[in-house]
Write a protein that holds these residues in place. Structure first.
Motif, short mmCIF file in Angstrom:
data_model
loop_
_atom_site.label_atom_id
_atom_site.label_comp_id
_atom_site.label_asym_id
_atom_site.label_seq_id
_atom_site.Cartn_x
_atom_site.Cartn_y
_atom_site.Cartn_z
N ALA A 23 54.17 -9.16 9.47
CA ALA A 23 54.11 -8.92 10.90
C ALA A 23 54.17 -7.41 11.16
O ALA A 23 55.01 -6.71 10.60
CB ALA A 23 55.27 -9.61 11.60
N ALA A 24 53.26 -6.95 12.01
CA ALA A 24 53.15 -5.52 12.29
C ALA A 24 53.51 -5.21 13.73
O ALA A 24 53.21 -6.00 14.63
CB ALA A 24 51.73 -5.04 12.00
N SER A 25 54.13 -4.07 13.94
CA SER A 25 54.39 -3.59 15.29
C SER A 25 53.17 -2.83 15.77
O SER A 25 52.27 -2.51 15.00
CB SER A 25 55.61 -2.68 15.30
N GLY A 26 53.13 -2.54 17.06
CA GLY A 26 52.03 -1.74 17.58
C GLY A 26 50.99 -2.56 18.31
O GLY A 26 50.84 -3.75 18.04
N SER A 27 50.30 -1.91 19.19
CA SER A 27 49.34 -2.61 20.05
C SER A 27 47.90 -2.49 19.57
O SER A 27 47.01 -3.02 20.22
CB SER A 27 49.45 -2.07 21.47
N ILE A 28 47.68 -1.81 18.46
CA ILE A 28 46.31 -1.61 17.98
C ILE A 28 46.13 -2.23 16.61
O ILE A 28 45.35 -1.75 15.80
CB ILE A 28 45.93 -0.12 17.96
N PHE A 29 46.85 -3.31 16.37
CA PHE A 29 46.80 -3.99 15.07
C PHE A 29 45.37 -4.33 14.68
O PHE A 29 44.99 -4.23 13.52
CB PHE A 29 47.64 -5.26 15.13
N SER A 30 44.56 -4.74 15.65
CA SER A 30 43.20 -5.17 15.34
C SER A 30 42.37 -4.05 14.73
O SER A 30 41.35 -4.32 14.08
CB SER A 30 42.52 -5.71 16.59
N ARG A 31 42.78 -2.83 14.90
CA ARG A 31 42.03 -1.69 14.36
C ARG A 31 42.38 -1.42 12.89
O ARG A 31 41.63 -0.74 12.19
CB ARG A 31 42.33 -0.44 15.20
N TYR A 32 43.53 -1.92 12.44
CA TYR A 32 43.99 -1.59 11.09
C TYR A 32 43.24 -2.37 10.02
O TYR A 32 42.94 -3.55 10.19
CB TYR A 32 45.47 -1.90 10.92
N ALA A 33 43.00 -1.71 8.91
CA ALA A 33 42.67 -2.43 7.69
C ALA A 33 44.00 -2.84 7.06
O ALA A 33 44.91 -2.02 6.92
CB ALA A 33 41.90 -1.54 6.74
N MET A 34 44.13 -4.09 6.70
CA MET A 34 45.38 -4.63 6.17
C MET A 34 45.19 -5.04 4.71
O MET A 34 44.14 -5.60 4.35
CB MET A 34 45.84 -5.83 6.99
#
Length: 115
Positions: A23-34
């Motif tokens: 689980a990640a914090s932040g509002s731009i999760f969709s932008r991250y490569a995971m």
């Protein structure tokens, strides 16, 4: 700053399955490569699986066909479904988020495959 919290590790018998969550914090999760990495005792940390912002995936050869990475952007969460586990999969599994050139790391969750 992005905070990552992994869960779902544990002890499983060979041939068993586990699902890890990050689980990640932040509002731009969709932008991250995971990504998921793993580190076994005495070994270097290595990439297990990654999923890009457009859901392109890639896997280490050792886990292809057994592990599946996925993401739920509504929940800010990335998953790693691990099937047909082997003793050599034993390691600490660590979540990574990459935002442009910045890497963020979780604390890791222990996976032990043993009879």
């Amino acid at each position: 700053q992005v905070q990552l919290v992994e869960s779902g590790g544990g002890l499983v018998q060979p041939g068993g399955s586990l699902r890890l969550s990050c689980a990640a914090s932040g509002s731009i999760f969709s932008r991250y490569a995971m990504s998921w990495y793993r580190q076994a005792p005495g070994k270097q940390r290595g990439l297990v699986a990654l999923i890009t912002s457009v859901r392109t995936t890639d896997y280490a050869d050792s886990v292809k066909g057994r592990f599946t990475i996925s993401r739920d952007n509504a929940k800010n969460t990335v998953y790693l479904q691990m099937n047909s586990l082997k003793p050599e999969d034993t390691a600490i599994y660590i979540c990574n988020a990459r935002d442009r050139s910045t890497d963020y790391w979780g604390q890791g969750t222990q996976v032990t495959v043993s009879s």
